[in-house]
Each structure stands twice: as C-alpha cells, then as structure tokens.
Scaffold this active site. Structure first.
Site, PDB file in Angstrom:
ATOM      1  N   HIS A   1      14.729 -30.946  -0.472  1.00 25.28           N
ATOM      2  CA  HIS A   1      13.375 -31.370  -0.851  1.00 25.28           C
ATOM      3  C   HIS A   1      12.976 -32.461   0.121  1.00 25.28           C
ATOM      4  O   HIS A   1      13.789 -33.322   0.449  1.00 25.28           O
ATOM      5  CB  HIS A   1      13.348 -31.893  -2.288  1.00 25.28           C
ATOM      6  CG  HIS A   1      13.789 -30.866  -3.295  1.00 25.28           C
ATOM      7  ND1 HIS A   1      12.918 -30.005  -3.909  1.00 25.28           N
ATOM      8  CD2 HIS A   1      15.021 -30.554  -3.765  1.00 25.28           C
ATOM      9  CE1 HIS A   1      13.587 -29.199  -4.726  1.00 25.28           C
ATOM     10  NE2 HIS A   1      14.874 -29.514  -4.657  1.00 25.28           N
TER      11      HIS A   1
ATOM     12  N   THR B   1      14.378 -28.303 -11.162  1.00 25.48           N
ATOM     13  CA  THR B   1      13.162 -29.057 -10.823  1.00 25.48           C
ATOM     14  C   THR B   1      12.055 -28.133 -10.327  1.00 25.48           C
ATOM     15  O   THR B   1      11.022 -28.598  -9.861  1.00 25.48           O
ATOM     16  CB  THR B   1      13.433 -30.127  -9.748  1.00 25.48           C
ATOM     17  OG1 THR B   1      13.768 -29.480  -8.527  1.00 25.48           O
ATOM     18  CG2 THR B   1      14.563 -31.050 -10.169  1.00 25.48           C
ATOM     19  N   THR B   2      12.296 -26.837 -10.415  1.00 25.38           N
ATOM     20  CA  THR B   2      11.261 -25.850 -10.079  1.00 25.38           C
ATOM     21  C   THR B   2      11.117 -24.905 -11.261  1.00 25.38           C
ATOM     22  O   THR B   2      12.057 -24.769 -12.063  1.00 25.38           O
ATOM     23  CB  THR B   2      11.659 -25.022  -8.848  1.00 25.38           C
ATOM     24  OG1 THR B   2      12.917 -24.393  -9.110  1.00 25.38           O
ATOM     25  CG2 THR B   2      11.758 -25.873  -7.597  1.00 25.38           C
TER      26      THR B   2
ATOM     27  N   HIS C   1      19.980 -26.444  -0.997  1.00 22.59           N
ATOM     28  CA  HIS C   1      18.618 -26.478  -0.472  1.00 22.59           C
ATOM     29  C   HIS C   1      18.143 -27.920  -0.402  1.00 22.59           C
ATOM     30  O   HIS C   1      18.850 -28.839  -0.830  1.00 22.59           O
ATOM     31  CB  HIS C   1      17.694 -25.626  -1.353  1.00 22.59           C
ATOM     32  CG  HIS C   1      17.616 -26.148  -2.744  1.00 22.59           C
ATOM     33  ND1 HIS C   1      18.402 -25.684  -3.768  1.00 22.59           N
ATOM     34  CD2 HIS C   1      16.878 -27.154  -3.281  1.00 22.59           C
ATOM     35  CE1 HIS C   1      18.138 -26.358  -4.863  1.00 22.59           C
ATOM     36  NE2 HIS C   1      17.217 -27.271  -4.600  1.00 22.59           N
TER      37      HIS C   1
ATOM     38  N   HIS D   1      20.383 -30.652  -2.582  1.00 25.40           N
ATOM     39  CA  HIS D   1      20.935 -30.187  -3.853  1.00 25.40           C
ATOM     40  C   HIS D   1      21.921 -29.069  -3.600  1.00 25.40           C
ATOM     41  O   HIS D   1      21.554 -28.059  -2.979  1.00 25.40           O
ATOM     42  CB  HIS D   1      19.820 -29.644  -4.757  1.00 25.40           C
ATOM     43  CG  HIS D   1      18.896 -30.713  -5.251  1.00 25.40           C
ATOM     44  ND1 HIS D   1      17.653 -30.437  -5.752  1.00 25.40           N
ATOM     45  CD2 HIS D   1      19.058 -32.057  -5.324  1.00 25.40           C
ATOM     46  CE1 HIS D   1      17.068 -31.578  -6.112  1.00 25.40           C
ATOM     47  NE2 HIS D   1      17.899 -32.579  -5.857  1.00 25.40           N
TER      48      HIS D   1
ATOM     49  N   HIS E   1       9.560 -22.007  -0.838  1.00 26.99           N
ATOM     50  CA  HIS E   1       9.573 -23.279  -1.565  1.00 26.99           C
ATOM     51  C   HIS E   1      10.512 -24.297  -0.945  1.00 26.99           C
ATOM     52  O   HIS E   1      10.378 -25.489  -1.137  1.00 26.99           O
ATOM     53  CB  HIS E   1       9.988 -23.064  -3.025  1.00 26.99           C
ATOM     54  CG  HIS E   1       9.123 -22.109  -3.754  1.00 26.99           C
ATOM     55  ND1 HIS E   1       7.818 -22.394  -4.081  1.00 26.99           N
ATOM     56  CD2 HIS E   1       9.355 -20.856  -4.202  1.00 26.99           C
ATOM     57  CE1 HIS E   1       7.286 -21.361  -4.716  1.00 26.99           C
ATOM     58  NE2 HIS E   1       8.200 -20.409  -4.803  1.00 26.99           N
TER      59      HIS E   1
ATOM     60  N   GLU F   1      13.373 -36.058  -4.693  1.00 27.86           N
ATOM     61  CA  GLU F   1      12.905 -35.764  -6.056  1.00 27.86           C
ATOM     62  C   GLU F   1      13.300 -36.896  -6.987  1.00 27.86           C
ATOM     63  O   GLU F   1      12.471 -37.449  -7.702  1.00 27.86           O
ATOM     64  CB  GLU F   1      13.503 -34.443  -6.525  1.00 27.86           C
ATOM     65  CG  GLU F   1      12.982 -33.278  -5.717  1.00 27.86           C
ATOM     66  CD  GLU F   1      12.859 -32.026  -6.535  1.00 27.86           C
ATOM     67  OE1 GLU F   1      13.915 -31.546  -7.000  1.00 27.86           O
ATOM     68  OE2 GLU F   1      11.726 -31.530  -6.718  1.00 27.86           O
TER      69      GLU F   1
HETATM   70 ZN   LIG Z   1      16.375 -28.689  -5.636  1.00 27.95          ZN
END
Ligand SMILES: [Zn+2]
Ligand SMILES: *[C@@H]1O[C@H](CO)[C@@H](O)[C@H](O)[C@H]1NC(C)=O
Ligand SMILES: *[C@@H]1O[C@H](CO)[C@@H](O)[C@H](O)[C@H]1NC(C)=O
Ligand SMILES: *[C@@H]1O[C@H](CO)[C@@H](O)[C@H](O)[C@H]1NC(C)=O
Ligand SMILES: *[C@@H]1O[C@H](CO)[C@@H](O)[C@H](O)[C@H]1NC(C)=O
Length: 374
Positions: free
Chosen positions: A131, A235-236, A129, A154, A103, A141
């Site tokens: 995005h 957010t996941t 991690h 993040h 992911h 995001e």
């Molecule tokens: Zn994140």
C-alpha cells in the site's frame, strides 16, 4: 521521530485473499470482453471508501482494519509468543509471479512459506502486496500516533487447517497478516529492487510477469521481535473480519527513487495512476492492541535509557536486565574499582613514603652500604 528515515509498508488485502484470486482469474479470462469484466459487482476503488459500506456489509463491522496504533495506549504482553518463519528463503526455487491486479502490486507465494510459531496453528503464506501514497501523501494503512509512513507491506498467510486462502478468508481464525512500515533511507534496498526493478513490466492492470525467486525474509524488517497485535479485517472489500494482525515496530527503508517507482509506475483501469491505495484508519471499538515489547523501551536516544530504567525497576524480578540496569551496574562496578585503585595507590604511596623516610634515616646511619642495597 525520524520520519524521513522510516517508511512503511503494510499489506491488507481482502481481494488478494480469496475473492481476489477468483476475481483476477475471471478478469483474465474475459480480458477481451470488456462488458463482462466491467459488470463485475465487486468493482471498488479507494476514492470513495464509504461506498464500500453499501456493497460489502462486512466493511461496516466493529473490528475493521487498518487502525491508528496509539503507542502510549498499547498493552505490553510479555507472553506474546515470538514469530518464527520457515521456508521464506526461496532462492533457487521456481520463478515467482508478480502482478498488477488493479488495486496493488502483488507477489504470489508458495505455501511452503510458513509461520510456524506465534499463533495457535501453523499459517501458510499466500501472497504479499503493498500500500502506498504519492509524492505528497504518505500511504501506509496503519498509522503510529496518527502518522502515516510512506508505504506498507502485507504478507498474507492462511490457517493451515483450511484448504485454501479463499476458504480461510471468511473464517474468524482464517488469516494472519504480517505488516511492516516502509520508509525512505539513504541507500537503495537491494531486496526490494528484486521486485521494483521489473515493476514497469506490470504497469497496466491485470498484467503479470515472472521474477527469479529470492529470500522473501529480507523484505521484512531485521527484527521481528517487537510487534503490535490486534484482531481486525481485510483492508479491502469484502472486509472480512478474519485477520490476526501483526504490525512490526522495526521498519524497512528503500531509497527515494525506489519509493517513487512504487508510487508512479502502476496504472489501473483506463490509464489512471494506481496510487494512494490505502484505506483510512478504522475505529477500535474497544479492541485491545497488544505489544510484544514494553512501550517505554526504545532503541533511540538517551532519554529512552532513562525510561527503560524505570520500567524494569517495577518489574525487575521478572526478566532479563534492561540496558539501563546494565549501565547502572557497569558504572557501579567501575566506581568501586576506581575507589579500590585509589586506596591501593594511596597505600603504596604511604609505604613508599615511610620506606624512603626509613631509607633517609638509614642513609644517615649506614651511609657506606647504601649503594649496594639499592
Ligand atoms: Zn494489504
Ligand atoms: C491471534 O493469535 C493469538 C496468538 O496465538 C491468539 O492468542 C489469539 O486468540 C488470536 N486471535 C484470533 C482472533 O484468532
Ligand atoms: C516503535 O516503538 C516505539 C516505542 O513505543 C515508538 O516510539 C515508535 O513510534 C514505534 N514505531 C513503530 C513504527 O511502531
Ligand atoms: C496515459 O496517461 C499519460 C499521462 O497520465 C499520457 O502521457 C499517456 O499518453 C496516456 N496513454 C494513453 C494510452 O492514454
Ligand atoms: C510485570 O510483569 C507481569 C507479567 O510478567 C505483568 O502482568 C505486569 O503488568 C508487569 N508490570 C509492569 C508494571 O510492567
């Protein structure tokens, strides 16, 4: 706005947090066993985000992340405590694990890295991690006034009163995530290169590699003073509403080439490109977004000077002088000094003049002695 110059990275991960670590451990154990790992109930993807809602009930909540931050509507809160980080400099420490978890690109962090000021408790780091989008689509995001940045970082922390990030991930005060936007700049970012130079080693899902430790503070923006704060979620999936969000106003830049490496290298599943791993902005549902800085005061351009001028006028007695006020005072002082100098000059000229008049007269009277006087 100089969008070109500002790229964003934000990180929100539920999966990364608690369940992710267990999920990833599981998938590693069953690496050879395709049936078992694909039977995982929490298989989810970014293509169809509405399908998250039926499998993960928390994703339907009223305090979900990410959100669009409307800069004109945030509430300036001068009492928001500044963020203080500790132990972020890991240089000389043991190697760090970088992984492609299917992911995102994720770096495991030791809990010696902490937020020691800014929240009611101390928060330990767990992982960071990213995005991102692809070459056509910017993939932060969070958005600022409906604009996406190219990417977002993040850094996930958990409340030190819980024994693990997994335990904290479902608690209302469990997590504190620091998010920052990543944009495109002219120069290669040496700090991001510590991660991006080895990204090829984790191109396939569930692979990992070790990288030399470094100062993780340098992945965040220079200034941590200006930030937005709101209450939200992972957010996941499983979208737990356990995150006290901090999104920095200052941004990070990487080169176009570095961004491309992030966007184009990783694969998920059976050779699909891992990109556009961002969740759509969620409804605010009445939540307040706080800002640690007054909305009108910006670092950019001349017009903002005038803005900050009027903001501080209203609250002038409350705090430090704004740049506008300092400028006004400086010009005032300069003006008075110039006036003084002018009068002094005029006075001297008059003195000189009357003296030479006197001399002229004296010349007439005492002509012989004159040369020696001068
Ligand atoms: Zn994140
Ligand atoms: C988030 O942190 C701030 C600052 O410590 C605190 O006032 C607020 O209550 C926290 N929010 C949640 C939901 O924990
Ligand atoms: C930073 O704050 C200024 C002032 O409100 C705003 O114009 C700008 O869009 C913000 N940028 C980010 C990345 O938050
Ligand atoms: C993976 O996909 C790329 C293009 O997307 C292709 O060139 C490559 O041959 C594929 N590899 C495998 C093992 O299927
Ligand atoms: C002035 O400052 C106080 C607290 O420091 C704040 O509550 C108030 O909203 C501020 N007023 C303006 C116009 O910024």
């Amino acid at each position: 706005m100089q969008l070109e110059l500002f790229i964003t990275l934000l990180l929100v991960h539920s999966q990364v947090l608690g369940d992710s670590s267990s999920e990833e451990d599981l998938s590693k154990e069953h690496e050879d066993d395709h049936e078992k790992s694909s039977s995982h109930s929490d298989h989810w993807g970014y293509q169809d985000q509405t399908s998250w809602l039926s499998t993960f009930t928390a994703c339907n909540g009223k305090s979900q992340s990410p959100i669009d931050i409307v800069t004109r509507e945030v509430t300036y809160d001068p009492r928001l405590p500044a963020i203080k980080l500790d132990g972020y400099d890991l240089s000389d420490g043991p190697e760090l694990t970088l992984q492609n978890n299917g992911h995102t690109l994720q770096l495991q962090l030791p809990n010696t890295m902490r937020i020691i000021q800014g929240f009611d408790e101390i928060y330990f780091a767990a992982q960071l991690h990213f995005h991102w989008g692809n070459t056509e689509v910017p993939g932060s995001e969070h958005t600022i006034d409906n604009i996406h940045f190219p990417a977002e970082i993040h850094v996930v922390h958990y409340n030190s009163k819980y024994s693990s990030v997994k335990e904290a991930a479902s608690k209302p005060d469990g997590l504190a995530v620091l998010g920052a936007f990543i944009g495109i700049g002219l120069h290669e970012n040496d700090n991001y290169e510590k991660i991006l130079s080895v990204i090829k080693d984790v191109s396939s899902e569930a692979s990992d590699t070790k990288i030399p430790s470094f100062n993780v503070r340098h992945l965040l923006p220079n200034s941590l003073d200006r930030f937005y704060r709101y209450t939200g979620s992972l957010t996941t999936p499983p979208c737990f509403q356990s995150v006290n969000w901090t999104v920095f106003n200052d941004t990070i830049t990487v080169s176009r080439k570095q961004l491309a490496a992030l966007e184009e290298t990783l694969k998920a599943g059976h050779n699909e490109s891992l990109s556009k791993n961002f969740r759509a902005p969620q409804q605010l549902n009445g939540r307040q977004v706080l800002a640690s800085f007054p909305a009108l005061q910006t670092r950019y351009g001349v017009s903002s000077e005038t803005d900050s001028f009027s903001t501080t006028r209203v609250n002038g007695s409350q705090g430090a002088l704004s740049r506008g006020d300092i400028l006004a005072i400086a010009f005032g002082v300069l003006f008075v000094l110039t006036l003084l100098l002018f009068f002094l000059y005029a006075y001297q000229q008059r003195q000189k003049h009357s003296k030479s008049n006197l001399e002229a007269r004296q010349n007439v009277i005492y002509k012989p002695a004159n040369k020696e006087d001068v």
